[in-house]
Design a protein around this motif. Structure first.
Motif, PDB file in Angstrom:
ATOM      1  N   PHE A   3       1.003  -0.923   0.174  1.00 29.06           N
ATOM      2  CA  PHE A   3      -0.231   0.213  -0.101  1.00 29.06           C
ATOM      3  C   PHE A   3       1.136   1.036  -0.101  1.00 29.06           C
ATOM      4  N   TYR A   4       0.804   2.017  -1.056  1.00 29.29           N
ATOM      5  CA  TYR A   4       1.041   3.278  -0.682  1.00 29.29           C
ATOM      6  C   TYR A   4       0.394   4.462  -1.124  1.00 29.29           C
ATOM      7  N   GLU A   5       0.500   5.340   0.330  1.00 27.42           N
ATOM      8  CA  GLU A   5      -1.340   6.329   0.182  1.00 27.42           C
ATOM      9  C   GLU A   5      -2.795   6.006   0.093  1.00 27.42           C
ATOM     10  N   ASP A   6      -2.862   6.319  -0.955  1.00 29.96           N
ATOM     11  CA  ASP A   6      -4.706   5.617  -0.995  1.00 29.96           C
ATOM     12  C   ASP A   6      -4.248   4.868  -2.308  1.00 29.96           C
ATOM     13  N   PHE A   7      -2.935   3.947  -2.355  1.00 29.33           N
ATOM     14  CA  PHE A   7      -3.312   3.129  -3.336  1.00 29.33           C
ATOM     15  C   PHE A   7      -2.906   1.529  -3.643  1.00 29.33           C
ATOM     16  N   GLN A   8      -3.526   0.580  -3.232  1.00 32.81           N
ATOM     17  CA  GLN A   8      -2.388  -0.674  -3.581  1.00 32.81           C
ATOM     18  C   GLN A   8      -2.057  -1.074  -4.296  1.00 32.81           C
ATOM     19  N   ILE A   9      -0.798  -1.456  -4.506  1.00 31.74           N
ATOM     20  CA  ILE A   9      -0.194  -1.209  -5.671  1.00 31.74           C
ATOM     21  C   ILE A   9       0.066  -3.543  -5.084  1.00 31.74           C
ATOM     22  N   SER A  10      -0.253  -4.447  -6.757  1.00 26.49           N
ATOM     23  CA  SER A  10      -0.235  -5.433  -6.706  1.00 26.49           C
ATOM     24  C   SER A  10       0.152  -5.844  -8.336  1.00 26.49           C
ATOM     25  N   ASP A  11       0.863  -4.357  -8.657  1.00 23.96           N
ATOM     26  CA  ASP A  11       0.913  -5.752 -10.409  1.00 23.96           C
ATOM     27  C   ASP A  11       2.103  -4.126 -10.084  1.00 23.96           C
ATOM     28  N   GLU A  12       3.568  -4.591 -10.879  1.00 25.04           N
ATOM     29  CA  GLU A  12       4.824  -4.265 -11.289  1.00 25.04           C
ATOM     30  C   GLU A  12       4.314  -2.651 -12.272  1.00 25.04           C
ATOM     31  N   LEU A  13       3.050  -2.851 -12.682  1.00 25.69           N
ATOM     32  CA  LEU A  13       3.355  -1.662 -13.289  1.00 25.69           C
ATOM     33  C   LEU A  13       2.953  -0.516 -12.658  1.00 25.69           C
ATOM     34  N   ARG A  14       1.954  -0.638 -11.648  1.00 30.99           N
ATOM     35  CA  ARG A  14       1.909   0.802 -10.183  1.00 30.99           C
ATOM     36  C   ARG A  14       3.083   0.510  -9.533  1.00 30.99           C
ATOM     37  N   LYS A  15       3.633  -0.049  -9.654  1.00 31.78           N
ATOM     38  CA  LYS A  15       5.288  -0.340  -8.078  1.00 31.78           C
ATOM     39  C   LYS A  15       6.034   0.550  -8.923  1.00 31.78           C
ATOM     40  N   MET A  16       6.417   0.537 -10.059  1.00 32.44           N
ATOM     41  CA  MET A  16       6.969   1.322 -11.202  1.00 32.44           C
ATOM     42  C   MET A  16       6.661   2.607 -10.962  1.00 32.44           C
TER      43      MET A  16
END
Length: 266
Positions: free
Chosen positions: A131-144
Protein backbone atom coordinates in the motif's frame (compact mmCIF):
# COMPACT_ATOMS: atom_id res chain seq x y z
CA UNK A 1 2.88 32.23 -8.97
CA UNK A 2 0.65 35.15 -9.91
CA UNK A 3 -1.69 37.12 -7.66
CA UNK A 4 -4.69 39.20 -8.65
CA UNK A 5 -4.20 42.81 -7.73
CA UNK A 6 -5.52 45.84 -9.57
CA UNK A 7 -4.72 44.72 -13.08
CA UNK A 8 -6.36 44.79 -16.48
CA UNK A 9 -7.63 41.45 -17.80
CA UNK A 10 -5.47 40.59 -20.80
CA UNK A 11 -7.34 37.55 -22.12
CA UNK A 12 -11.06 36.96 -22.49
CA UNK A 13 -12.58 33.53 -23.01
CA UNK A 14 -15.59 32.01 -24.76
CA UNK A 15 -17.01 28.63 -23.83
CA UNK A 16 -17.29 26.10 -26.69
CA UNK A 17 -20.08 23.80 -25.45
CA UNK A 18 -20.52 22.11 -28.82
CA UNK A 19 -16.97 20.74 -28.81
CA UNK A 20 -16.67 17.31 -27.18
CA UNK A 21 -13.81 15.00 -26.25
CA UNK A 22 -14.89 12.08 -28.40
CA UNK A 23 -12.19 9.73 -27.14
CA UNK A 24 -13.82 9.82 -23.69
CA UNK A 25 -17.36 9.37 -24.98
CA UNK A 26 -17.21 6.18 -27.04
CA UNK A 27 -18.77 3.16 -25.36
CA UNK A 28 -15.54 1.17 -25.01
CA UNK A 29 -13.81 4.03 -23.18
CA UNK A 30 -16.77 4.87 -20.95
CA UNK A 31 -16.91 1.21 -19.89
CA UNK A 32 -13.21 1.36 -18.98
CA UNK A 33 -13.58 4.67 -17.13
CA UNK A 34 -16.44 3.16 -15.16
CA UNK A 35 -14.25 0.18 -14.28
CA UNK A 36 -11.40 2.50 -13.30
CA UNK A 37 -13.73 4.66 -11.15
CA UNK A 38 -13.10 7.75 -13.30
CA UNK A 39 -16.23 8.05 -15.44
CA UNK A 40 -18.06 10.38 -13.06
CA UNK A 41 -14.99 12.29 -11.87
CA UNK A 42 -13.33 13.36 -15.12
CA UNK A 43 -14.19 16.34 -17.33
CA UNK A 44 -12.89 17.91 -20.54
CA UNK A 45 -14.09 21.38 -21.57
CA UNK A 46 -13.10 23.74 -24.35
CA UNK A 47 -12.74 27.51 -24.64
CA UNK A 48 -11.46 29.99 -27.18
CA UNK A 49 -9.55 33.15 -26.28
CA UNK A 50 -9.12 36.48 -27.98
CA UNK A 51 -5.43 37.45 -28.13
CA UNK A 52 -2.08 36.02 -29.13
CA UNK A 53 -0.68 33.93 -26.27
CA UNK A 54 3.02 33.41 -25.59
CA UNK A 55 4.46 31.12 -22.96
CA UNK A 56 5.89 33.92 -20.81
CA UNK A 57 2.28 35.03 -20.22
CA UNK A 58 1.27 31.74 -18.62
CA UNK A 59 0.57 33.20 -15.16
CA UNK A 60 -1.56 36.05 -16.50
CA UNK A 61 -3.33 33.65 -18.84
CA UNK A 62 -4.29 31.23 -16.04
CA UNK A 63 -5.32 34.03 -13.69
CA UNK A 64 -7.45 35.65 -16.39
CA UNK A 65 -8.98 32.27 -17.17
CA UNK A 66 -9.99 31.60 -13.56
CA UNK A 67 -11.44 35.09 -13.09
CA UNK A 68 -13.18 35.41 -16.47
CA UNK A 69 -16.95 35.87 -16.17
CA UNK A 70 -17.80 33.25 -18.80
CA UNK A 71 -15.41 30.71 -17.30
CA UNK A 72 -16.87 31.40 -13.86
CA UNK A 73 -20.33 30.56 -15.15
CA UNK A 74 -19.45 27.49 -17.27
CA UNK A 75 -16.38 25.70 -15.88
CA UNK A 76 -17.34 22.50 -14.05
CA UNK A 77 -15.66 21.36 -10.84
CA UNK A 78 -16.44 18.53 -8.46
CA UNK A 79 -17.27 19.22 -4.83
CA UNK A 80 -16.01 17.20 -1.86
CA UNK A 81 -19.44 15.53 -1.83
CA UNK A 82 -18.93 14.24 -5.36
CA UNK A 83 -21.38 16.50 -7.19
CA UNK A 84 -20.59 18.72 -10.18
CA UNK A 85 -21.12 22.46 -10.04
CA UNK A 86 -19.69 25.82 -11.03
CA UNK A 87 -16.29 27.22 -10.11
CA UNK A 88 -17.68 28.98 -7.04
CA UNK A 89 -14.73 31.29 -6.37
CA UNK A 90 -12.78 33.86 -8.32
CA UNK A 91 -9.06 33.17 -8.29
CA UNK A 92 -6.93 35.62 -6.32
CA UNK A 93 -3.71 33.66 -6.82
CA UNK A 94 -2.62 30.93 -9.21
CA UNK A 95 0.27 28.51 -9.48
CA UNK A 96 1.13 27.47 -13.03
CA UNK A 97 3.43 24.52 -13.72
CA UNK A 98 4.63 24.10 -17.32
CA UNK A 99 4.24 20.50 -18.45
CA UNK A 100 6.59 19.22 -21.18
CA UNK A 101 4.74 17.90 -24.21
CA UNK A 102 7.02 16.82 -27.05
CA UNK A 103 6.45 13.08 -27.53
CA UNK A 104 4.77 12.03 -30.79
CA UNK A 105 5.18 8.25 -30.57
CA UNK A 106 4.05 5.45 -28.25
CA UNK A 107 7.42 3.66 -28.54
CA UNK A 108 8.40 4.95 -25.10
CA UNK A 109 6.10 2.27 -23.66
CA UNK A 110 8.09 -0.53 -25.34
CA UNK A 111 10.27 -0.47 -22.23
CA UNK A 112 7.45 -1.99 -20.19
CA UNK A 113 7.98 -5.28 -22.01
CA UNK A 114 11.74 -4.90 -22.37
CA UNK A 115 12.11 -4.48 -18.59
CA UNK A 116 9.77 -7.35 -17.73
CA UNK A 117 6.88 -5.32 -16.30
CA UNK A 118 4.65 -6.62 -19.09
CA UNK A 119 4.87 -10.08 -20.61
CA UNK A 120 5.00 -10.62 -24.38
CA UNK A 121 1.31 -11.56 -24.22
CA UNK A 122 0.49 -8.12 -22.77
CA UNK A 123 -0.30 -9.33 -19.26
CA UNK A 124 1.04 -7.21 -16.41
CA UNK A 125 3.40 -8.87 -13.95
CA UNK A 126 1.90 -9.28 -10.47
CA UNK A 127 3.66 -8.65 -7.18
CA UNK A 128 2.93 -9.04 -3.48
CA UNK A 129 0.36 -6.52 -2.30
CA UNK A 130 1.70 -3.27 -0.90
CA UNK A 131 0.00 0.00 0.00
CA UNK A 132 1.21 3.44 -0.97
CA UNK A 133 -0.88 6.34 0.29
CA UNK A 134 -4.38 5.73 -1.18
CA UNK A 135 -3.27 3.05 -3.63
CA UNK A 136 -3.08 -0.71 -3.38
CA UNK A 137 -0.13 -1.95 -5.40
CA UNK A 138 -0.50 -5.51 -6.64
CA UNK A 139 1.47 -5.39 -9.89
CA UNK A 140 4.87 -4.22 -11.12
CA UNK A 141 3.31 -1.49 -13.28
CA UNK A 142 1.82 0.49 -10.41
CA UNK A 143 4.92 -0.16 -8.32
CA UNK A 144 7.09 1.37 -11.07
CA UNK A 145 4.76 4.35 -11.43
CA UNK A 146 4.50 5.17 -7.74
CA UNK A 147 7.41 3.89 -5.68
CA UNK A 148 10.84 5.46 -6.05
CA UNK A 149 12.47 2.44 -4.40
CA UNK A 150 11.03 0.13 -7.04
CA UNK A 151 13.66 -1.81 -9.01
CA UNK A 152 12.11 -0.40 -12.21
CA UNK A 153 11.50 3.20 -11.17
CA UNK A 154 14.51 4.53 -13.06
CA UNK A 155 13.45 3.00 -16.37
CA UNK A 156 11.90 6.42 -17.03
CA UNK A 157 13.84 9.56 -16.19
CA UNK A 158 12.28 12.43 -14.25
CA UNK A 159 12.13 14.41 -17.49
CA UNK A 160 10.21 11.62 -19.23
CA UNK A 161 7.82 11.22 -16.31
CA UNK A 162 7.04 14.93 -16.54
CA UNK A 163 5.85 14.58 -20.14
CA UNK A 164 2.08 14.88 -20.66
CA UNK A 165 1.93 11.46 -22.36
CA UNK A 166 3.49 9.71 -19.35
CA UNK A 167 1.27 11.70 -16.98
CA UNK A 168 -1.88 10.65 -18.83
CA UNK A 169 -0.76 7.04 -18.76
CA UNK A 170 -0.08 7.19 -15.03
CA UNK A 171 -3.41 8.90 -14.30
CA UNK A 172 -5.32 6.20 -16.19
CA UNK A 173 -3.34 3.34 -14.61
CA UNK A 174 -3.96 4.64 -11.08
CA UNK A 175 -7.64 5.41 -11.66
CA UNK A 176 -10.15 6.58 -9.09
CA UNK A 177 -11.01 5.73 -5.51
CA UNK A 178 -12.60 2.33 -6.23
CA UNK A 179 -10.61 1.37 -9.33
CA UNK A 180 -10.73 -2.16 -10.73
CA UNK A 181 -7.28 -2.56 -12.24
CA UNK A 182 -6.49 -4.21 -15.57
CA UNK A 183 -4.53 -7.45 -15.91
CA UNK A 184 -3.48 -6.54 -19.46
CA UNK A 185 -1.64 -3.42 -20.61
CA UNK A 186 -3.60 -2.87 -23.85
CA UNK A 187 -6.60 -0.95 -22.43
CA UNK A 188 -4.28 1.51 -20.70
CA UNK A 189 -2.16 2.08 -23.81
CA UNK A 190 -5.11 2.35 -26.20
CA UNK A 191 -6.94 4.85 -24.00
CA UNK A 192 -3.79 6.90 -23.38
CA UNK A 193 -3.06 7.08 -27.12
CA UNK A 194 -6.60 8.09 -28.10
CA UNK A 195 -6.87 10.74 -25.39
CA UNK A 196 -3.41 12.18 -26.03
CA UNK A 197 -4.04 12.48 -29.78
CA UNK A 198 -7.25 14.38 -29.13
CA UNK A 199 -5.96 16.68 -26.40
CA UNK A 200 -2.85 17.93 -28.19
CA UNK A 201 -2.24 19.63 -31.53
CA UNK A 202 0.60 18.68 -33.87
CA UNK A 203 2.12 20.16 -37.00
CA UNK A 204 4.50 18.72 -39.58
CA UNK A 205 7.91 20.34 -39.56
CA UNK A 206 8.53 21.74 -43.05
CA UNK A 207 12.24 20.94 -43.05
CA UNK A 208 12.23 17.45 -41.52
CA UNK A 209 8.63 16.34 -42.24
CA UNK A 210 8.49 15.10 -38.63
CA UNK A 211 5.48 15.77 -36.45
CA UNK A 212 5.94 18.46 -33.81
CA UNK A 213 3.63 19.18 -30.88
CA UNK A 214 2.40 22.78 -30.98
CA UNK A 215 0.32 22.66 -27.79
CA UNK A 216 1.49 24.35 -24.60
CA UNK A 217 0.47 22.55 -21.41
CA UNK A 218 0.15 23.86 -17.85
CA UNK A 219 -0.93 22.26 -14.61
CA UNK A 220 -2.87 24.82 -12.59
CA UNK A 221 -3.89 25.43 -8.98
CA UNK A 222 -5.81 28.43 -7.62
CA UNK A 223 -6.51 30.12 -4.29
CA UNK A 224 -9.28 32.54 -3.31
CA UNK A 225 -8.88 35.96 -1.68
CA UNK A 226 -8.71 34.31 1.77
CA UNK A 227 -5.77 32.18 0.62
CA UNK A 228 -7.81 28.95 0.54
CA UNK A 229 -6.98 26.56 -2.29
CA UNK A 230 -10.15 25.76 -4.27
CA UNK A 231 -9.03 24.61 -7.73
CA UNK A 232 -8.84 21.87 -8.81
CA UNK A 233 -9.93 21.06 -5.24
CA UNK A 234 -9.31 22.03 -1.64
CA UNK A 235 -6.70 19.31 -1.13
CA UNK A 236 -3.77 18.05 -3.18
CA UNK A 237 -3.82 14.47 -4.41
CA UNK A 238 -1.89 12.46 -6.99
CA UNK A 239 -5.12 11.95 -8.95
CA UNK A 240 -6.62 15.42 -8.60
CA UNK A 241 -5.48 17.71 -11.40
CA UNK A 242 -6.39 20.45 -13.83
CA UNK A 243 -4.38 20.86 -17.03
CA UNK A 244 -4.79 23.82 -19.37
CA UNK A 245 -3.78 22.66 -22.85
CA UNK A 246 -3.32 25.69 -25.08
CA UNK A 247 -3.43 25.61 -28.87
CA UNK A 248 -1.76 28.95 -29.72
CA UNK A 249 -2.55 28.64 -33.43
CA UNK A 250 -6.31 28.14 -33.06
CA UNK A 251 -6.46 30.19 -29.85
CA UNK A 252 -8.23 27.37 -28.06
CA UNK A 253 -7.65 26.10 -24.52
CA UNK A 254 -8.70 22.65 -23.35
CA UNK A 255 -9.33 22.00 -19.66
CA UNK A 256 -8.56 18.41 -18.66
CA UNK A 257 -9.80 17.94 -15.09
CA UNK A 258 -10.14 15.09 -12.63
CA UNK A 259 -10.87 14.93 -8.92
CA UNK A 260 -10.00 11.94 -6.75
CA UNK A 261 -13.19 10.53 -5.27
CA UNK A 262 -16.14 8.32 -5.99
CA UNK A 263 -18.32 10.88 -7.72
CA UNK A 264 -21.99 11.40 -7.13
CA UNK A 265 -22.79 7.89 -8.42
CA UNK A 266 -19.83 6.16 -6.80
Amino acid sequence: MAAAEKREQLFHFTNLPGKKCLSLENSATTDLLMKWSMKDTIQVQYYSYDKLFQSYQKDDFALDFLTDSQVMSTLSVMSSRGSWGGLGFKAAKVEVEPVPCAITSMTIFDRLQEEGIVRESGSIMKCFDEFYEDFQISDELRKMLLMEDSDNYEMYSDEERDELLLRLFKHLCLGGAVCQYEDDIKPYLDTTKALYKELISVQKDASTQDLRVTSLVYKVKAWDKDDHQFYPSEDDHEQTFAYLIVDPLKRHVTVFYHRWGRGIFG
